[in-house]
Design an enzyme around this catalytic site. Sequence first.
Site, short mmCIF file in Angstrom:
data_model
loop_
_atom_site.label_atom_id
_atom_site.label_comp_id
_atom_site.label_asym_id
_atom_site.label_seq_id
_atom_site.Cartn_x
_atom_site.Cartn_y
_atom_site.Cartn_z
N SER A 1 -20.51 -36.75 -5.67
CA SER A 1 -21.87 -37.25 -5.40
C SER A 1 -22.89 -36.71 -6.38
CB SER A 1 -22.31 -36.85 -3.99
OG SER A 1 -21.37 -37.27 -3.03
N1 SAH Z 1 -17.18 -34.16 -1.47
C1 SAH Z 1 -16.54 -34.64 -2.68
C2 SAH Z 1 -16.74 -36.11 -2.91
C3 SAH Z 1 -15.79 -36.86 -2.14
S1 SAH Z 1 -15.60 -38.58 -2.39
C4 SAH Z 1 -16.95 -33.85 -3.88
O1 SAH Z 1 -17.81 -32.96 -3.77
O2 SAH Z 1 -16.39 -34.09 -4.95
C5 SAH Z 1 -14.91 -38.92 -0.81
C6 SAH Z 1 -13.54 -38.35 -0.58
O3 SAH Z 1 -13.18 -38.65 0.77
C7 SAH Z 1 -12.45 -38.98 -1.44
O4 SAH Z 1 -11.80 -37.97 -2.14
C8 SAH Z 1 -11.51 -39.65 -0.42
O5 SAH Z 1 -10.15 -39.57 -0.79
C9 SAH Z 1 -11.80 -38.84 0.82
N2 SAH Z 1 -11.48 -39.47 2.11
C10 SAH Z 1 -11.65 -40.75 2.50
N3 SAH Z 1 -11.27 -40.92 3.78
C11 SAH Z 1 -10.86 -39.70 4.23
C12 SAH Z 1 -10.37 -39.21 5.47
N4 SAH Z 1 -10.20 -39.99 6.55
N5 SAH Z 1 -10.04 -37.90 5.55
C13 SAH Z 1 -10.19 -37.08 4.48
N6 SAH Z 1 -10.64 -37.49 3.29
C14 SAH Z 1 -11.00 -38.78 3.16
#
Ligand code: SAH
Length: 214
Positions: free
Chosen positions: A61
């Site tokens: 993000s």
């Molecule tokens: N917080 C992260 C950004 C994450 S993007 C950072 O600082 O880089 C969102 C992430 O959520 C992705 O990696 C995706 O694989 C994950 N995601 C999506 N659905 C999910 C779920 N049900 N449980 C865990 N992770 C999930």
Amino acid sequence: MDFPIERERMVEEQIRARGIKDELVLEAVKKVPRHQFVNESLVGEAYNDYPLPIPGGQTISQPYMVAMMTECLGLKGGERSLEVGTGSGYQAAVLAEIAYKVYSIERDPHLARMARELLSKLNYKNVVIKVGDGTLGWREFAPFDGIIVTAGSPVVPKPLQDQLKDGGRLIVPVGSSAFQNLMCVEKKGPKIKNRKICGCTFVPLIGDHGWTQE
Ligand code: SAH
């Protein structure tokens, strides 16, 4: 490139200037080496004012969004927090600068492994990452003072609401796959208070209490 100077500029110009006041959050963001959480080819853009791609078609993000979501949690230090969507591990590192312990769940095993390795290299000892469906929360370590979901969901995942401590807050983007409202869900005794913070766009939260896999 002088990364500490870039980071200072990012905090002052993109984050403090837009109204983030919590010194714990500003200090945390000033410390975490964001350039280490992106691909080598993007290092020069790590402190810019936008989200960046990470492997698996996911995104890290925008710095302001990370700071704002962290501020909304209202952590004072010493808390147990849960993150859903570890991705690069950047948000987990920011939380780890403030909270006592950070539990983070990622559904993609490759991303989970990369984040685990990086956070350990950076000496973050208070972050635990597991592979799984974060919409179910992490019952073993519940309840949490704060929960942050970094992917967009069609609804507030019920298990996450249930795993909040009394007085705890859940920050989660809720809406369609193209656009969500960032919601702050607060548990106060038997009552649940929902507050809309702002509009946002996140990658989809895929799981039992999120979107079904396409
Ligand atoms: N917080 C992260 C950004 C994450 S993007 C950072 O600082 O880089 C969102 C992430 O959520 C992705 O990696 C995706 O694989 C994950 N995601 C999506 N659905 C999910 C779920 N049900 N449980 C865990 N992770 C999930």
